[in-house]
Write a protein that holds these residues in place. Structure first.
Motif, PDB file in Angstrom:
ATOM      1  N   TYR A 143       0.814  -1.220   0.000  1.00  0.00           N
ATOM      2  CA  TYR A 143       0.000   0.000   0.000  1.00  0.00           C
ATOM      3  C   TYR A 143       0.847   1.269   0.000  1.00  0.00           C
ATOM      4  O   TYR A 143       0.428   2.286  -0.581  1.00  0.00           O
ATOM      5  N   ASP A 194       0.537   3.576  -3.429  1.00  0.00           N
ATOM      6  CA  ASP A 194      -0.336   4.671  -3.005  1.00  0.00           C
ATOM      7  C   ASP A 194      -0.749   5.582  -4.159  1.00  0.00           C
ATOM      8  O   ASP A 194      -1.937   5.877  -4.323  1.00  0.00           O
ATOM      9  N   TYR A 242      -3.390   3.729  -6.370  1.00  0.00           N
ATOM     10  CA  TYR A 242      -4.686   3.558  -5.722  1.00  0.00           C
ATOM     11  C   TYR A 242      -5.490   4.849  -5.755  1.00  0.00           C
ATOM     12  O   TYR A 242      -6.678   4.864  -6.116  1.00  0.00           O
ATOM     13  N   VAL A 260     -10.420   2.814  -0.306  1.00  0.00           N
ATOM     14  CA  VAL A 260      -9.725   1.636  -0.829  1.00  0.00           C
ATOM     15  C   VAL A 260     -10.628   0.415  -0.677  1.00  0.00           C
ATOM     16  O   VAL A 260     -10.298  -0.546   0.016  1.00  0.00           O
ATOM     17  N   HIS A 261     -11.782   0.481  -1.317  1.00  0.00           N
ATOM     18  CA  HIS A 261     -12.702  -0.662  -1.263  1.00  0.00           C
ATOM     19  C   HIS A 261     -13.670  -0.573  -2.438  1.00  0.00           C
ATOM     20  O   HIS A 261     -13.757   0.437  -3.138  1.00  0.00           O
ATOM     21  N   GLY A 305      -7.465   2.224   5.860  1.00  0.00           N
ATOM     22  CA  GLY A 305      -7.017   2.871   4.640  1.00  0.00           C
ATOM     23  C   GLY A 305      -6.693   4.331   4.864  1.00  0.00           C
ATOM     24  O   GLY A 305      -6.014   4.699   5.834  1.00  0.00           O
ATOM     25  N   TYR A 306      -7.213   5.197   3.998  1.00  0.00           N
ATOM     26  CA  TYR A 306      -6.959   6.630   4.085  1.00  0.00           C
ATOM     27  C   TYR A 306      -7.847   7.329   5.115  1.00  0.00           C
ATOM     28  O   TYR A 306      -7.821   8.550   5.230  1.00  0.00           O
ATOM     29  N   THR A 351      -4.239   1.254  10.443  1.00  0.00           N
ATOM     30  CA  THR A 351      -3.687   0.925   9.131  1.00  0.00           C
ATOM     31  C   THR A 351      -2.229   0.510   9.303  1.00  0.00           C
ATOM     32  O   THR A 351      -1.563   0.955  10.247  1.00  0.00           O
ATOM     33  N   GLN A 371      -0.850   5.920   3.853  1.00  0.00           N
ATOM     34  CA  GLN A 371      -2.267   6.129   4.125  1.00  0.00           C
ATOM     35  C   GLN A 371      -2.468   6.989   5.363  1.00  0.00           C
ATOM     36  O   GLN A 371      -3.335   7.874   5.393  1.00  0.00           O
ATOM     37  N   SER A 426     -10.292  -5.718   4.832  1.00  0.00           N
ATOM     38  CA  SER A 426      -8.997  -5.763   5.523  1.00  0.00           C
ATOM     39  C   SER A 426      -8.724  -7.119   6.153  1.00  0.00           C
ATOM     40  O   SER A 426      -7.562  -7.488   6.340  1.00  0.00           O
TER      41      SER A 426
END
Length: 293
Positions: A17, A21, A24, A32-33, A73-74, A93, A98, A135
């Protein structure tokens, strides 16, 4: 349980990740899904928020509750639910990149930590609700993932998991050419079936309050990602460099595999709603369980 032929760990997940980055965020944005389509007319941005809102609804979130976002994630899911539901959120995370992004977009009541969920340090019974959106797949020890959530939740607390699942009894070419490579290329230590997830959840002490298969409603995520990635590779030299030279560039190969995995049924997308027993031993949680293709 599908296990890749090259073992994956938390360090590999963080590296994946951190390095990818820019890809994504360029290809899919700050969530991130998967997106969740209802009418089919939603934009990708609306679809990813629909999945977040579905999680909030399944949890029955109320203002003032303390929540945990496992694999945040973010921090976009945490921020949206903090703002729309009035809850406080502690997010975890493995990715420093992120975390940096989350720190640059602060929202009151949201705390994002760079820490492994399997060593989360939260007090027992300190959260009213928890969620894990795509996750759990990255967890090396999935029984510990469930046990940690059960420990951290207060009696009566709810836990929603959105998860990539392997088709029950998948075999042959589906495992060799789709599921095992998806695990290896996406840094997933393993991918379980619905039955395996339910068994691990119950072993940790949870009741299965609900389950829904939303595979058809999320599958268009990957064709959209593929189109956006191809376009970005043509116009952006930095994207081409990452796609060709990055240590984790192999993930690009997983996009066509994911498209085919959904179309063949080799991979499913499930939403579990789990409940921890109340103080008197009773189960408190949603009553409905939906089944849909």
């Amino acid at each position: 349980m599908i296990v890749p032929d090259i073992s994956q760990d938390a360090v590999a997940v963080a590296d994946h990740y951190d390095e990818l980055d820019p890809i994504y965020r360029r290809v899919w944005g700050e969530h991130v899904h998967h997106g969740l389509w209802g009418t089919g007319r939603e934009t990708p941005g609306e679809a990813v928020e629909a999945l977040v809102d579905t999680v909030g609804d399944r949890l029955g979130l109320k203002p003032g509750q303390a929540c945990v976002d496992i694999g945040c994630g973010y921090g976009s899911t945490a921020r949206r639910l903090a703002v729309t539901r009035g809850v406080s959120v502690t997010g975890f995370t493995l990715s420093g990149e992120q975390s940096h992004y989350a720190a640059a977009h602060p929202v009151p009541g949201v705390d994002i930590q760079v820490r492994d969920w399997l060593d989360n340090g939260l007090p027992d019974a300190s959260a009213d609700a928890a969620w894990a959106i795509e996750s759990s797949e990255h967890m090396v020890d999935k029984p510990r993932f469930f046990a940690a959530a059960h420990r951290v939740l207060a009696p009566g607390g709810r836990f929603v998991i959105c998860v990539w699942l392997a088709e029950t009894d998948a075999g042959g070419w589906k495992v060799r050419h789709l599921l095992e490579p998806i695990c290896r290329e996406g840094r997933l230590p393993s991918m379980g079936t619905r039955e395996e997830y339910e068994a691990m959840a119950m072993a940790a002490g949870f009741e299965i309050s609900g389950y829904e298969d939303v595979s058809r409603r999320v599958a268009r995520t990957w064709p959209i990602c593929a189109r956006r990635l191809v376009k970005a590779l043509f116009v952006d030299p930095e994207m081409r460099r990452l796609a060709l030279r990055a240590r984790n560039r192999v993930f690009v190969l997983s996009i066509p595999r994911l498209i085919l995995a959904y179309r063949t049924g080799a991979m499913r997308y499930g939403i579990f709603t789990l409940t921890k027993a109340g103080e008197d031993g009773t189960q408190i949680g949603p009553n409905a369980s939906a089944e849909a293709d």
